[in-house]
Structure formats: C-alpha cells, structure tokens
Design a protein around this motif. Structure first.
Motif, PDB file in Angstrom:
ATOM      1  N   LEU A   1      26.718  54.158  76.449  1.00 36.55           N
ATOM      2  CA  LEU A   1      27.298  53.768  77.730  1.00 36.55           C
ATOM      3  C   LEU A   1      28.739  53.287  77.586  1.00 36.55           C
ATOM      4  CD1 LEU A   1      24.290  51.707  79.133  1.00 36.55           C
ATOM      5  CD2 LEU A   1      25.027  53.956  79.956  1.00 36.55           C
TER       6      LEU A   1
ATOM      7  N   ARG B   1      31.958  50.998  79.351  1.00 34.69           N
ATOM      8  CA  ARG B   1      32.098  49.755  80.109  1.00 34.69           C
ATOM      9  C   ARG B   1      32.443  50.070  81.565  1.00 34.69           C
ATOM     10  NH1 ARG B   1      32.187  44.743  78.457  1.00 34.69           N
ATOM     11  NH2 ARG B   1      32.295  45.478  76.278  1.00 34.69           N
ATOM     12  N   GLY B   2      31.886  49.288  82.492  1.00 38.41           N
ATOM     13  CA  GLY B   2      32.186  49.504  83.899  1.00 38.41           C
ATOM     14  C   GLY B   2      31.095  48.943  84.787  1.00 38.41           C
TER      15      GLY B   2
ATOM     16  N   LEU C   1      27.609  49.275  87.140  1.00 34.78           N
ATOM     17  CA  LEU C   1      26.348  49.976  86.935  1.00 34.78           C
ATOM     18  C   LEU C   1      26.091  51.031  87.997  1.00 34.78           C
ATOM     19  CD1 LEU C   1      23.646  50.054  85.279  1.00 34.78           C
ATOM     20  CD2 LEU C   1      22.720  48.547  87.067  1.00 34.78           C
TER      21      LEU C   1
ATOM     22  N   THR D   1      26.000  54.963  87.621  1.00 38.28           N
ATOM     23  CA  THR D   1      27.252  55.631  87.264  1.00 38.28           C
ATOM     24  C   THR D   1      27.059  56.511  86.033  1.00 38.28           C
ATOM     25  OG1 THR D   1      27.929  53.679  85.989  1.00 38.28           O
ATOM     26  CG2 THR D   1      28.703  53.845  88.275  1.00 38.28           C
TER      27      THR D   1
ATOM     28  N   ARG E   1      25.700  44.286  76.926  1.00 43.60           N
ATOM     29  CA  ARG E   1      25.599  44.583  78.358  1.00 43.60           C
ATOM     30  C   ARG E   1      26.975  44.968  78.894  1.00 43.60           C
ATOM     31  NH1 ARG E   1      24.096  40.551  82.172  1.00 43.60           N
ATOM     32  NH2 ARG E   1      23.186  39.358  80.474  1.00 43.60           N
TER      33      ARG E   1
ATOM     34  N   LYS F   1      27.676  47.195  81.217  1.00 40.84           N
ATOM     35  CA  LYS F   1      27.717  47.507  82.639  1.00 40.84           C
ATOM     36  C   LYS F   1      27.484  46.241  83.466  1.00 40.84           C
ATOM     37  CE  LYS F   1      28.079  52.063  82.498  1.00 40.84           C
ATOM     38  NZ  LYS F   1      29.308  52.742  82.942  1.00 40.84           N
ATOM     39  N   SER F   2      28.318  46.046  84.478  1.00 40.74           N
ATOM     40  CA  SER F   2      28.128  44.938  85.404  1.00 40.74           C
ATOM     41  C   SER F   2      27.165  45.370  86.506  1.00 40.74           C
ATOM     42  CB  SER F   2      29.469  44.532  86.017  1.00 40.74           C
ATOM     43  OG  SER F   2      29.282  43.535  86.998  1.00 40.74           O
ATOM     44  N   TYR F   3      26.121  44.570  86.696  1.00 40.83           N
ATOM     45  CA  TYR F   3      25.094  44.873  87.694  1.00 40.83           C
ATOM     46  C   TYR F   3      25.606  44.490  89.077  1.00 40.83           C
ATOM     47  CZ  TYR F   3      20.706  44.058  90.284  1.00 40.83           C
ATOM     48  OH  TYR F   3      19.702  44.048  91.226  1.00 40.83           O
TER      49      TYR F   3
ATOM     50  N   ALA G   1      20.279  51.912  80.509  1.00 39.86           N
ATOM     51  CA  ALA G   1      20.400  52.204  81.936  1.00 39.86           C
ATOM     52  C   ALA G   1      19.638  53.505  82.172  1.00 39.86           C
ATOM     53  CB  ALA G   1      21.862  52.356  82.341  1.00 39.86           C
TER      54      ALA G   1
ATOM     55  N   TYR H   1      17.736  48.803  84.646  1.00 46.14           N
ATOM     56  CA  TYR H   1      18.810  48.312  83.775  1.00 46.14           C
ATOM     57  C   TYR H   1      18.246  47.143  82.989  1.00 46.14           C
ATOM     58  CZ  TYR H   1      23.540  46.889  82.374  1.00 46.14           C
ATOM     59  OH  TYR H   1      24.684  46.567  81.659  1.00 46.14           O
TER      60      TYR H   1
END
Length: 341
Positions: free
Chosen positions: A6, A8-9, A11, A19, A27, A29-31, A158, A169
């Motif tokens: 994954l 970074r960015g 979710l 995404t 972690r 990805k920001s949820y 994810a 997630y």
C-alpha cells in the motif's frame, strides 16, 4: 500470490470504495469514515481488541461499535487452571457520542452505568483501565495495565468485498509488552511480563462473515521477541494477506495459510483436537494444541456471533528470510468466528 504494498494516503474514495487494496507494515492509510456512503453507514464496524498472555494468566479486552450495537468485553484467563472468566456488555442502538471510537487512534473512553473502559496513549505508552461493577460471581473488577510497543512494525491490510462500498481495514500490532494488576473482589492478580497483540479494525462488511485468525507473541530463551499473525476468510485477499512473522523489530511477509481442524463422526469441527496450520509453499508448518475453548455464542435476533477462540500451544516452524524459526510448545490462540451482523 502476487501481493501489493500500500501507498500512503486516504483509505476511501468519494464513493466509499478503497483507493487501493493490499498490505503494509504500518498504518499508511488514513481512515476517512466520512466517505462511507449513507446507505452503508448502518453497517459500519469499528473495534479495538487487545490480548496479553503469559504462562500463568492473561487478559483480553474488546471495545467495539457496530453502529446499531456496541459491545464491551473483558476476559481473564487462568492458564494454570485452564479456565476463564468473562463479561460482555451489549448496548443496542447506542448513542454514538457515548460509545465513541476514534477513527485513527487506539484511545477510547466509554463509561456506562455498569462499566468503564479507558484506553489512553502517550508517546507509544498505553494505559488500559477497566472497571466493571458486576464481573464474576457479582464481584467487582478493576484492571490497570501498562502497554508498550517493542517494535515500530505491524501488519496492515486493506481488503475489498464483492459488494461496492464494502471493505475491511485492519492493523495487527504484535509483540506488545504488558504489565499491571487485576483486582477481582478482594483478590489481587498481578499481570506479570506478558506479550500480546492489538487487533484494530474498521470496515463495512456483508451481513454474514466467517474468519480464521491466530496469534502468538513470546520472548524466547535468547531474549528475542518472536511472534506471528496468521489469518484469512474476510473479503478478497488477492492483493494482500495479514500473514506475517515478527522478530524483534523486523517483520517478514508470509503468503497463504490454512487451518486444518479435526472433525467428529458427524463431520463437525472438534475444537478439543489439535489443529494444523499449513501453507501451500511449505513455509508454515505448525501444530496447535488447545487447552480450552473460549466459546461465546451471542444470538440476539439481528445480531449473531458464534466464536470459538482456542487458547493453547504452538509447535512447529516458520521459514522466513531464508531462516527457519522454531516454536516449541509456546502459548498463543487460534479462532474461528462466524458472524451475522
């Protein structure tokens, strides 16, 4: 199986879909729960689950909000007597601000008339405080433990489902170290040096799901911290699985795994028998010997959860990074969970 790392960015896209699908070792990805579409919000599920074990005893703490129900649970394990004491508090159609779970944090503060569950983190040091008025045999329980990360690595996935807008997630943080104390009635039970896992999960799922999960976290005779996370069953794992081996501050990705249960004459799983954990590639060869089954079957109409969480001992090997890691009768757990919610 080709797996995808994954980036970074965020979710979720604006339409509530992932995404991207795959795995990571933190972690990344920001949820962004606000992007879950309105018709899916009633199916939103968020939870934090901690489990810490040593040779003598252990604890498991669950804080979950399923949108139309909230569940708080605490279990104390006595491995010398092969027994456990547990209490689950269920609230249907909870006030979301009262049973609030932070979207991208481990921290929670939920207070009811019957209990208080408080998780607070400062600089990677976490304190977990639980106060239940009526725990076992109507005795009150107070637990206060400190938890410290021993590694900055975790395993994150994810995962999409077939239905648009459904996703899972999840982060498993292994090799957590915990110490503290439990008071049940007038008896004090110290939680000595213990190792465990945090299962941090967010998602929108189909109504019916089944998953398999196992976890082990130990300090070996050479003072190395070794653990693994193995699981499957939820969603489409073609881009990434949650299977990983942790050694001190290193993590090694593993591919597939299957849990092979013994069955009785009627063809049903016999949870008292040994379980084999094997991979097609041969890098995972483990046997799990159960000591007892924490079987919990909740059937409350629209919500049904049937879980068999076995606690016992792993023996066998995992090959990673061209090295064979041996496990010789080390404590851990393994579960099969069937949910309808």
């Amino acid at each position: 199986m080709e797996q995808k790392l994954l980036k970074r960015g965020i979710l979720l896209n604006e339409d509530g879909t992932l995404t991207e699908a795959g795995y990571a070792f933190s972690r990344v990805k920001s949820y962004n729960r606000k992007n879950i579409k309105r018709h899916n919000r009633i199916k939103r599920k968020e939870w934090n689950y901690f489990a810490f074990l040593n040779k003598e005893n252990g604890v498991a703490i669950t804080v979950s909000n399923l949108t139309y129900a909230a569940l708080l649970s605490f279990t104390y394990f006595d491995f010398e007597k092969n027994l456990y004491l547990t209490k689950t508090i269920t609230k249907f159609f909870p006030k979301q601000n009262k049973y609030k779970i932070e979207p991208n944090s481990y921290d929670t503060y939920i207070k009811t008339k019957k209990a208080l569950f408080h998780v607070s983190t400062i600089n990677d040091e976490t304190t977990i405080y639980v106060d239940i008025q009526n725990f076992a045999d109507k005795k009150p329980l107070i637990m206060n433990i400190g938890v410290r990360k021993t590694s900055d690595k975790s395993i994150v996935t994810a995962i999409p489902f077939a239905k648009k807008g459904n996703f899972y997630y999840n982060e498993k943080v292994n090799l957590l170290k915990a110490e503290g104390n439990i008071q049940i009635g007038n008896k004090s039970k110290p939680i000595k040096e213990s190792y465990g896992v945090l299962d941090w999960g967010r998602g929108v799922w189909p109504y019916r799901t089944t998953w398999y999960w196992s976890s082990c976290n130990i300090k070996d005779e050479n003072n190395n911290l070794i653990g693994f996370n193995l699981g499957y069953g939820l969603g489409d794992n073609s881009n990434g699985t949650e299977n990983a081996l942790f050694v001190n501050n290193e993590v090694f990705k593993l591919n597939d795994v299957k849990f092979l249960f013994a069955k009785n004459l009627k063809g049903n799983i016999d949870y008292s028998k040994d379980v084999e954990l094997l991979s097609e590639s041969g890098d995972i060869k483990l046997k799990f010997e159960p000591s007892f089954d924490r079987h919990d079957h909740i059937n409350a109409g629209i919500i049904e959860s049937n879980q068999n969480q076995l606690f016992g001992y792993f023996t066998g090997t995992i090959v990673a990074n061209n090295h064979e890691y041996k496990f010789d009768h080390v404590i851990g757990f393994l579960e099969k969970v069937i949910n309808k919610y």
